[in-house]
Design a protein around this motif. Structure first.
Motif, PDB file in Angstrom:
ATOM      1  N   HIS A 295     -13.691 -45.692  70.824  1.00 29.01           N
ATOM      2  CA  HIS A 295     -14.046 -46.060  69.445  1.00 29.01           C
ATOM      3  C   HIS A 295     -13.747 -47.534  69.230  1.00 29.01           C
ATOM      4  CE1 HIS A 295     -14.325 -46.039  65.102  1.00 29.01           C
ATOM      5  NE2 HIS A 295     -13.066 -46.392  64.989  1.00 29.01           N
ATOM      6  N   HIS A 296     -14.743 -48.277  68.754  1.00 29.99           N
ATOM      7  CA  HIS A 296     -14.514 -49.681  68.390  1.00 29.99           C
ATOM      8  C   HIS A 296     -13.807 -49.702  67.044  1.00 29.99           C
ATOM      9  CE1 HIS A 296     -17.504 -50.541  71.491  1.00 29.99           C
ATOM     10  NE2 HIS A 296     -16.953 -51.736  71.536  1.00 29.99           N
ATOM     11  N   LEU A 297     -12.623 -50.271  66.987  1.00 31.70           N
ATOM     12  CA  LEU A 297     -11.868 -50.318  65.734  1.00 31.70           C
ATOM     13  C   LEU A 297     -12.672 -51.041  64.661  1.00 31.70           C
ATOM     14  CD1 LEU A 297      -8.373 -51.093  67.227  1.00 31.70           C
ATOM     15  CD2 LEU A 297      -9.226 -48.905  66.392  1.00 31.70           C
ATOM     16  N   ILE A 298     -13.289 -52.135  65.018  1.00 34.42           N
ATOM     17  CA  ILE A 298     -14.269 -52.815  64.170  1.00 34.42           C
ATOM     18  C   ILE A 298     -15.599 -52.616  64.892  1.00 34.42           C
ATOM     19  CG2 ILE A 298     -15.045 -55.028  63.249  1.00 34.42           C
ATOM     20  CD1 ILE A 298     -12.089 -55.897  63.231  1.00 34.42           C
ATOM     21  N   PRO A 299     -16.601 -52.049  64.220  1.00 35.17           N
ATOM     22  CA  PRO A 299     -17.874 -51.768  64.902  1.00 35.17           C
ATOM     23  C   PRO A 299     -18.448 -52.998  65.599  1.00 35.17           C
ATOM     24  CG  PRO A 299     -17.843 -50.762  62.729  1.00 35.17           C
ATOM     25  CD  PRO A 299     -16.620 -51.623  62.816  1.00 35.17           C
TER      26      PRO A 299
ATOM     27  N   GLU B  61     -17.468 -50.237  55.879  1.00 35.44           N
ATOM     28  CA  GLU B  61     -16.163 -49.690  55.478  1.00 35.44           C
ATOM     29  C   GLU B  61     -15.187 -49.695  56.648  1.00 35.44           C
ATOM     30  OE1 GLU B  61     -17.376 -46.477  52.023  1.00 35.44           O
ATOM     31  OE2 GLU B  61     -17.671 -45.932  54.123  1.00 35.44           O
ATOM     32  N   LEU B  62     -15.681 -49.331  57.826  1.00 29.50           N
ATOM     33  CA  LEU B  62     -14.816 -49.324  59.008  1.00 29.50           C
ATOM     34  C   LEU B  62     -14.308 -50.726  59.314  1.00 29.50           C
ATOM     35  CD1 LEU B  62     -16.716 -46.824  61.317  1.00 29.50           C
ATOM     36  CD2 LEU B  62     -14.511 -46.466  60.210  1.00 29.50           C
ATOM     37  N   ALA B  63     -15.178 -51.704  59.218  1.00 33.01           N
ATOM     38  CA  ALA B  63     -14.787 -53.085  59.531  1.00 33.01           C
ATOM     39  C   ALA B  63     -13.795 -53.631  58.504  1.00 33.01           C
ATOM     40  CB  ALA B  63     -16.017 -53.980  59.601  1.00 33.01           C
ATOM     41  N   ALA B  64     -14.026 -53.342  57.234  1.00 36.58           N
ATOM     42  CA  ALA B  64     -13.215 -53.943  56.167  1.00 36.58           C
ATOM     43  C   ALA B  64     -11.914 -53.196  55.889  1.00 36.58           C
ATOM     44  CB  ALA B  64     -14.040 -54.025  54.886  1.00 36.58           C
ATOM     45  N   GLN B  65     -11.977 -51.864  55.835  1.00 37.07           N
ATOM     46  CA  GLN B  65     -10.817 -51.088  55.383  1.00 37.07           C
ATOM     47  C   GLN B  65     -10.188 -50.210  56.452  1.00 37.07           C
ATOM     48  OE1 GLN B  65     -13.344 -49.475  51.992  1.00 37.07           O
ATOM     49  NE2 GLN B  65     -11.272 -49.216  51.223  1.00 37.07           N
ATOM     50  N   PHE B  66     -11.010 -49.574  57.253  1.00 35.76           N
ATOM     51  CA  PHE B  66     -10.513 -48.520  58.141  1.00 35.76           C
ATOM     52  C   PHE B  66     -10.574 -48.936  59.606  1.00 35.76           C
ATOM     53  CE2 PHE B  66     -12.226 -46.435  54.317  1.00 35.76           C
ATOM     54  CZ  PHE B  66     -11.033 -45.920  53.826  1.00 35.76           C
ATOM     55  N   ASN B  67     -10.007 -50.114  59.905  1.00 33.38           N
ATOM     56  CA  ASN B  67     -10.066 -50.629  61.276  1.00 33.38           C
ATOM     57  C   ASN B  67      -8.790 -50.360  62.074  1.00 33.38           C
ATOM     58  OD1 ASN B  67      -8.396 -52.530  60.106  1.00 33.38           O
ATOM     59  ND2 ASN B  67     -10.047 -54.013  59.839  1.00 33.38           N
ATOM     60  N   THR B  68      -7.939 -49.458  61.591  1.00 29.33           N
ATOM     61  CA  THR B  68      -6.777 -48.987  62.354  1.00 29.33           C
ATOM     62  C   THR B  68      -6.627 -47.487  62.136  1.00 29.33           C
ATOM     63  OG1 THR B  68      -5.165 -49.264  60.568  1.00 29.33           O
ATOM     64  CG2 THR B  68      -5.535 -51.181  61.999  1.00 29.33           C
ATOM     65  N   ALA B  69      -5.986 -46.823  63.080  1.00 31.87           N
ATOM     66  CA  ALA B  69      -5.739 -45.384  62.929  1.00 31.87           C
ATOM     67  C   ALA B  69      -4.858 -45.119  61.707  1.00 31.87           C
ATOM     68  CB  ALA B  69      -5.095 -44.831  64.196  1.00 31.87           C
ATOM     69  N   GLU B  70      -3.904 -46.006  61.446  1.00 34.05           N
ATOM     70  CA  GLU B  70      -3.004 -45.826  60.302  1.00 34.05           C
ATOM     71  C   GLU B  70      -3.775 -45.840  58.983  1.00 34.05           C
ATOM     72  OE1 GLU B  70      -2.377 -48.157  62.776  1.00 34.05           O
ATOM     73  OE2 GLU B  70      -1.013 -46.788  63.785  1.00 34.05           O
TER      74      GLU B  70
ATOM     75  N   LEU C 260      -6.973 -45.117  58.596  1.00 32.70           N
ATOM     76  CA  LEU C 260      -7.810 -43.921  58.564  1.00 32.70           C
ATOM     77  C   LEU C 260      -7.003 -42.690  58.159  1.00 32.70           C
ATOM     78  CD1 LEU C 260      -9.846 -44.514  61.814  1.00 32.70           C
ATOM     79  CD2 LEU C 260     -10.838 -44.249  59.536  1.00 32.70           C
ATOM     80  N   LYS C 261      -5.789 -42.583  58.685  1.00 34.01           N
ATOM     81  CA  LYS C 261      -4.979 -41.376  58.489  1.00 34.01           C
ATOM     82  C   LYS C 261      -4.518 -41.154  57.052  1.00 34.01           C
ATOM     83  CE  LYS C 261      -1.974 -40.665  61.953  1.00 34.01           C
ATOM     84  NZ  LYS C 261      -1.112 -40.967  63.114  1.00 34.01           N
ATOM     85  N   VAL C 262      -4.664 -42.139  56.185  1.00 36.75           N
ATOM     86  CA  VAL C 262      -4.245 -41.946  54.801  1.00 36.75           C
ATOM     87  C   VAL C 262      -5.418 -41.593  53.883  1.00 36.75           C
ATOM     88  CG1 VAL C 262      -2.198 -43.390  55.007  1.00 36.75           C
ATOM     89  CG2 VAL C 262      -4.344 -44.416  54.249  1.00 36.75           C
ATOM     90  N   HIS C 263      -6.633 -41.664  54.384  1.00 30.88           N
ATOM     91  CA  HIS C 263      -7.792 -41.294  53.574  1.00 30.88           C
ATOM     92  C   HIS C 263      -7.794 -39.766  53.380  1.00 30.88           C
ATOM     93  CE1 HIS C 263     -11.948 -40.538  52.428  1.00 30.88           C
ATOM     94  NE2 HIS C 263     -11.954 -41.798  51.992  1.00 30.88           N
ATOM     95  N   PRO C 264      -8.004 -39.278  52.155  1.00 29.14           N
ATOM     96  CA  PRO C 264      -7.922 -37.832  51.875  1.00 29.14           C
ATOM     97  C   PRO C 264      -8.833 -36.969  52.751  1.00 29.14           C
ATOM     98  CG  PRO C 264      -8.077 -39.075  49.835  1.00 29.14           C
ATOM     99  CD  PRO C 264      -8.252 -40.059  50.942  1.00 29.14           C
ATOM    100  N   GLU C 265     -10.046 -37.419  53.033  1.00 27.77           N
ATOM    101  CA  GLU C 265     -10.950 -36.631  53.871  1.00 27.77           C
ATOM    102  C   GLU C 265     -10.455 -36.550  55.311  1.00 27.77           C
ATOM    103  OE1 GLU C 265     -13.718 -34.804  53.112  1.00 27.77           O
ATOM    104  OE2 GLU C 265     -13.170 -35.184  51.029  1.00 27.77           O
ATOM    105  N   ILE C 266      -9.879 -37.615  55.811  1.00 28.84           N
ATOM    106  CA  ILE C 266      -9.336 -37.616  57.176  1.00 28.84           C
ATOM    107  C   ILE C 266      -8.071 -36.761  57.228  1.00 28.84           C
ATOM    108  CG2 ILE C 266      -8.312 -39.050  58.991  1.00 28.84           C
ATOM    109  CD1 ILE C 266     -11.307 -39.335  58.943  1.00 28.84           C
ATOM    110  N   VAL C 267      -7.239 -36.830  56.196  1.00 28.02           N
ATOM    111  CA  VAL C 267      -6.032 -35.986  56.135  1.00 28.02           C
ATOM    112  C   VAL C 267      -6.436 -34.517  56.239  1.00 28.02           C
ATOM    113  CG1 VAL C 267      -4.143 -35.224  54.648  1.00 28.02           C
ATOM    114  CG2 VAL C 267      -4.652 -37.659  54.847  1.00 28.02           C
ATOM    115  N   LYS C 268      -7.442 -34.140  55.481  1.00 22.58           N
ATOM    116  CA  LYS C 268      -7.944 -32.757  55.494  1.00 22.58           C
ATOM    117  C   LYS C 268      -8.488 -32.391  56.879  1.00 22.58           C
ATOM    118  CE  LYS C 268     -11.683 -30.350  53.233  1.00 22.58           C
ATOM    119  NZ  LYS C 268     -12.691 -30.431  52.176  1.00 22.58           N
ATOM    120  N   PHE C 269      -9.250 -33.310  57.472  1.00 25.17           N
ATOM    121  CA  PHE C 269      -9.810 -33.082  58.801  1.00 25.17           C
ATOM    122  C   PHE C 269      -8.709 -32.914  59.846  1.00 25.17           C
ATOM    123  CE2 PHE C 269     -10.849 -35.059  62.882  1.00 25.17           C
ATOM    124  CZ  PHE C 269     -11.812 -34.161  63.338  1.00 25.17           C
ATOM    125  N   ILE C 270      -7.715 -33.797  59.825  1.00 27.88           N
ATOM    126  CA  ILE C 270      -6.625 -33.737  60.806  1.00 27.88           C
ATOM    127  C   ILE C 270      -5.883 -32.409  60.703  1.00 27.88           C
ATOM    128  CG2 ILE C 270      -4.390 -34.731  61.481  1.00 27.88           C
ATOM    129  CD1 ILE C 270      -5.558 -37.482  60.706  1.00 27.88           C
TER     130      ILE C 270
END
Length: 115
Positions: free
Chosen positions: A40-44, A71-80, A82-92
């Motif tokens: 996975h490219h942290l920044i696309p 969004e991935l490039a600006a906000q969600f470019n680390t696992a940390e 990503l892991k705080v987003h509610p949809e990802i929390v639910k998925f995990i």
């Protein structure tokens, strides 16, 4: 000075050690089998990203189903991040109940489909 045979043995041992290293998915924190390993490219790449990390295939697909490349490039470019987003929390929480080889097709979120 090392002989050719000794150099070859050392190189083979180093390769075996790397092959035996267990990769851990930074998103769901489970071991990643080779059959489910996705880079996975942290920044696309389309946004200039070069750095990658290995994720479970299902985790990787879920990220791209939920977020745009911007969004991935600006906000969600680390696992940390990503892991705080509610949809990802639910998925995990859900994916941790599955076997490490589990895979299921992922579809884009309706928010992404509208754009």
């Amino acid at each position: 000075m090392l002989g050719k045979i000794r150099k070859k043995i050392i190189a083979e041992q180093a390769h075996q050690n790397r092959a035996n290293d267990t990769l851990i998915c930074p998103l769901c924190e489970r071991a990643i089998p080779n059959s489910q390993k996705d880079a996975h490219h942290l920044i696309p790449k389309s946004k200039g990203g070069k750095v990658t990390e290995y994720l479970h295939r299902i985790c990787h697909r879920q990220i791209h189903a939920l977020f745009t490349e911007t969004e991935l490039a600006a906000q969600f470019n680390t696992a940390e991040n990503l892991k705080v987003h509610p949809e990802i929390v639910k998925f995990i929480k859900w994916v941790k109940t599955k076997h490490i080889d589990f895979y299921e097709r992922t579809s884009k979120s309706s928010r992404i489909k509208k754009n």
